[in-house]
Write a protein that holds these residues in place. Structure first.
Motif, PDB file in Angstrom:
ATOM      1  N   ILE A  70       0.843  -1.202   0.000  1.00 50.57           N
ATOM      2  CA  ILE A  70       0.000   0.000   0.000  1.00 50.57           C
ATOM      3  C   ILE A  70       0.877   1.250   0.000  1.00 50.57           C
ATOM      4  CG2 ILE A  70      -1.687   1.331   1.349  1.00 50.57           C
ATOM      5  CD1 ILE A  70      -2.901  -1.119  -0.076  1.00 50.57           C
TER       6      ILE A  70
ATOM      7  N   TYR B 189       1.025   4.114  -2.819  1.00 50.11           N
ATOM      8  CA  TYR B 189       0.792   5.501  -2.429  1.00 50.11           C
ATOM      9  C   TYR B 189       1.864   6.406  -3.036  1.00 50.11           C
ATOM     10  CZ  TYR B 189      -0.360   9.406   0.731  1.00 50.11           C
ATOM     11  OH  TYR B 189      -0.724  10.625   1.253  1.00 50.11           O
TER      12      TYR B 189
ATOM     13  N   LEU C 264      -6.237   5.711  -1.169  1.00 46.16           N
ATOM     14  CA  LEU C 264      -5.158   5.049  -0.432  1.00 46.16           C
ATOM     15  C   LEU C 264      -5.001   5.657   0.956  1.00 46.16           C
ATOM     16  CD1 LEU C 264      -2.616   4.480  -3.325  1.00 46.16           C
ATOM     17  CD2 LEU C 264      -3.844   2.717  -2.039  1.00 46.16           C
TER      18      LEU C 264
ATOM     19  N   TYR D 267      -2.795  -3.359  -7.777  1.00 48.85           N
ATOM     20  CA  TYR D 267      -4.103  -3.280  -7.131  1.00 48.85           C
ATOM     21  C   TYR D 267      -4.775  -4.648  -7.091  1.00 48.85           C
ATOM     22  CZ  TYR D 267      -4.238   1.781  -6.601  1.00 48.85           C
ATOM     23  OH  TYR D 267      -3.986   3.068  -6.192  1.00 48.85           O
TER      24      TYR D 267
ATOM     25  N   LEU E  60      -9.899  -0.986  -2.872  1.00 48.75           N
ATOM     26  CA  LEU E  60      -8.902  -1.397  -3.870  1.00 48.75           C
ATOM     27  C   LEU E  60      -9.574  -1.909  -5.139  1.00 48.75           C
ATOM     28  CD1 LEU E  60      -6.335  -3.162  -1.512  1.00 48.75           C
ATOM     29  CD2 LEU E  60      -6.186  -0.852  -2.482  1.00 48.75           C
TER      30      LEU E  60
END
Length: 184
Positions: free
Chosen positions: A32, A36, A76, A135, A154
């Motif tokens: 993640i 980001y 996110l 993703y 997501l």
């Protein structure tokens, strides 16, 4: 004897949760943080592609995706919040490499040409495919970890990335590739 796979449930459909799988949870959070960084990087990189593109349809598609990308950053941040974590980016070497490659394509192709637009589409689709893979994998991992709300977020972004890729293909197939083929 081989059993028939129905495609409905994975063979090992055991789910876990983040507390029971700390290493898996850390890998997930790392992914993640990587995304980001990648999405924030794209917010800065996409305007360069917009200004380098010639075809109005391509400029419009990338501009639209820039706005979506800003939304992806916000989503996110929501994921971090749901995870009880501060939103921290971890440098994504893959995205950095893909955007550097895109800049190289722009530098190596003549301005104002459909050939440059083809190059921008190719580079953009590499980015989309990276995002789709990221993703998609993180969505599945969120499901495995029992993070349903995170998985839903997501999944929404994953679908938008797939749509952006399809839109680029359509623009290439219906217009830009043919225009480039006619350039001297």
């Amino acid at each position: 004897m081989k059993t028939k796979d129905t495609g409905s449930d994975p063979k090992f459909a055991s789910k876990t949760n983040a507390e029971e799988s700390p290493a898996l949870n850390e890998l997930f959070k790392d992914g993640i943080a990587d995304l980001y960084w990648a999405e924030n990087h794209l917010v800065k990189a996409l305007p360069k592609m917009i200004s380098a593109a010639t075809a109005d349809s391509l400029k419009k598609a990338i501009t639209s995706h820039l706005e979506e990308t800003k939304t992806h950053v916000t989503r996110l941040e929501q994921v971090f919040e749901l995870l009880g974590e501060k939103a921290i980016a971890k440098k994504c070497d893959a995205m950095e490499g893909l955007t550097k490659e895109a800049e190289g394509i722009v530098e190596e192709t003549p301005p104002g040409t459909a050939t440059r637009d083809v190059g921008i589409i190719l580079a953009s689709q590499k980015v989309e495919h990276y995002e789709i893979a990221s993703y998609g994998g993180l969505h599945q991992l969120a499901i495995t970890l029992g993070l349903t709300d995170v998985a839903d977020i997501l999944a929404q972004t994953l679908e938008e990335e797939k749509e952006a890729d399809t839109k680029l293909t359509t623009i290439a197939e219906n217009e830009i590739n043919y225009n480039a083929a006619e350039e001297a």
